[in-house]
Design an enzyme around this catalytic site. Sequence first.
Site, PDB file in Angstrom:
ATOM      1  N   HIS A 128      11.654   9.198  -3.180  1.00 55.30           N
ATOM      2  CA  HIS A 128      12.772   8.437  -2.605  1.00 55.30           C
ATOM      3  C   HIS A 128      14.143   8.985  -3.010  1.00 55.30           C
ATOM      4  O   HIS A 128      15.054   8.217  -3.331  1.00 55.30           O
ATOM      5  CB  HIS A 128      12.650   6.951  -2.973  1.00 55.30           C
ATOM      6  CG  HIS A 128      11.395   6.312  -2.458  1.00 55.30           C
ATOM      7  ND1 HIS A 128      10.802   6.663  -1.267  1.00 55.30           N
ATOM      8  CD2 HIS A 128      10.595   5.328  -2.991  1.00 55.30           C
ATOM      9  CE1 HIS A 128       9.725   5.931  -1.071  1.00 55.30           C
ATOM     10  NE2 HIS A 128       9.568   5.121  -2.097  1.00 55.30           N
ATOM     11  N   HIS A 197      12.661   0.080   2.783  1.00 54.35           N
ATOM     12  CA  HIS A 197      11.518  -0.125   1.892  1.00 54.35           C
ATOM     13  C   HIS A 197      11.255  -1.608   1.609  1.00 54.35           C
ATOM     14  O   HIS A 197      11.000  -1.998   0.471  1.00 54.35           O
ATOM     15  CB  HIS A 197      11.776   0.643   0.586  1.00 54.35           C
ATOM     16  CG  HIS A 197      10.544   1.014  -0.166  1.00 54.35           C
ATOM     17  ND1 HIS A 197       9.643   0.084  -0.620  1.00 54.35           N
ATOM     18  CD2 HIS A 197      10.056   2.217  -0.543  1.00 54.35           C
ATOM     19  CE1 HIS A 197       8.671   0.707  -1.258  1.00 54.35           C
ATOM     20  NE2 HIS A 197       8.893   1.999  -1.224  1.00 54.35           N
ATOM     21  N   GLU A 333       6.949   1.532   6.098  1.00 53.88           N
ATOM     22  CA  GLU A 333       8.151   2.364   6.052  1.00 53.88           C
ATOM     23  C   GLU A 333       8.072   3.396   7.187  1.00 53.88           C
ATOM     24  O   GLU A 333       7.312   4.347   7.116  1.00 53.88           O
ATOM     25  CB  GLU A 333       8.233   3.080   4.701  1.00 53.88           C
ATOM     26  CG  GLU A 333       8.234   2.127   3.521  1.00 53.88           C
ATOM     27  CD  GLU A 333       7.737   2.806   2.243  1.00 53.88           C
ATOM     28  OE1 GLU A 333       8.375   3.758   1.771  1.00 53.88           O
ATOM     29  OE2 GLU A 333       6.689   2.385   1.721  1.00 53.88           O
TER      30      GLU A 333
HETATM   31  C1  GLA Z   1       6.440   4.244  -1.744  1.00 50.56           C
HETATM   32  C2  GLA Z   1       5.447   5.130  -2.362  1.00 50.56           C
HETATM   33  C3  GLA Z   1       4.626   4.389  -3.351  1.00 50.56           C
HETATM   34  C4  GLA Z   1       5.488   3.706  -4.392  1.00 50.56           C
HETATM   35  C5  GLA Z   1       6.526   2.870  -3.709  1.00 50.56           C
HETATM   36  C6  GLA Z   1       7.548   2.322  -4.682  1.00 50.56           C
HETATM   37  O1  GLA Z   1       5.882   3.407  -0.847  1.00 50.56           O
HETATM   38  O2  GLA Z   1       4.629   5.773  -1.418  1.00 50.56           O
HETATM   39  O3  GLA Z   1       3.737   5.276  -3.986  1.00 50.56           O
HETATM   40  O4  GLA Z   1       6.093   4.664  -5.188  1.00 50.56           O
HETATM   41  O5  GLA Z   1       7.211   3.608  -2.745  1.00 50.56           O
HETATM   42  O6  GLA Z   1       6.961   1.716  -5.788  1.00 50.56           O
END
Ligand code: GLA
Length: 369
Positions: A128, A197, A333
């Site tokens: 991210h 997210h 997402e």
């Molecule tokens: C995304 C990732 C997950 C996790 C979340 C945040 O969805 O794919 O593995 O890291 O973000 O916790």
Amino acid sequence: MTWARVILLSMTIASAAATTALASVTKAPFGASADGTPVEIYTITSGKVEARIMTFGARIVSLHVPDRDGKVGDVVLGYKDMAGYLADPKTYFGAIVGRYGNRIAKGKFTLDDKEYTIPVNNNGQSLHGGTSGFDQKVWTAKEVADGVEMTLVSNDGDMGYPGTLTVHTKYTLHGSALRIDYTVSSDKNTVANITNHSYFNLSGEGHGDILHDVVTIPANRYTPVDAVLIPTGIASVEGTPFDFRKPTAIGTRIDAANDQLKIAGGYDHNWVLSTSVGTMKEAAKVVDPQSGRVLTVSTTEPGVQFYTGNFLDGSTHGKTGVAYEKRTGFCLETQHFPDSPNHPDFPTTEIKPGHPYHSTTLFTFSTEK
Ligand code: GLA
């Protein structure tokens, strides 16, 4: 006045009426970020639906929608105040993530023959955006018809990425649909993958796990991952617990004997919706038999990361004080595929000067008996 002018005038009035805002928007203070920058929260209301969006991380803080009996509940995880968000850099509740949503292997990619290194913050991978991603920034907000537009300028070299990147994220409410429009531009060749997210719990945040929710994802393929959740390629969902082409409860197969589910502790994968970018299509539908709430997600993005909150561990307490235990929220997402800069066969995440990238995602709520 000539007939042509009368027609023109009435067309102008008609189009003005068509764009007249139907949702109301108000704003209020919501504390401050760690460095003392004031944070504001916008409330967008359309009938019984209400979305609250704050400038810290351009986050959805709450989203109230009716259940089958018309009773309104908050269907996203989050905190009641800034203290909660500042104490939790790991979950990304409600945030816009970037510059690169999901993972880039070992925090390295090559663009125009030059290797770039970005911060690693997740098992030696970049997640991210790295250590100080867009979820941690205070965005600039502007009220627009039916909602709010958040803007962030990320300087050339921010977190090691090339180019000054300007991101506009516009949230608007249309009836019971929350629409997100993204516009991303850069003054140099770069890569970007921006998404929201939010963690949904259609029974209402703090109301138990999401295993009973019935999910449909109209995708034939997904991107399996290695031990650190980096895609290894594209594979068929046929005959696997990743086949959600027919409506299936999340809990039916989530603990099945399957290497991919073991690696991620549940679902935490990207589904391939399309390899062409830009056409609106359904990404997922989730029905909650308890409340009757239905969420339909549509997007112009080629992929969707379906994450079942496997890393939630009860250590954080949400808005109403309830501990967020494992699998008490799911994320959808809408995005380009993880680690695309290192996979030339995936749809490109390159942004070039003079060619802004646009994408749209709709979260539409309805109910079933
Ligand atoms: C995304 C990732 C997950 C996790 C979340 C945040 O969805 O794919 O593995 O890291 O973000 O916790």
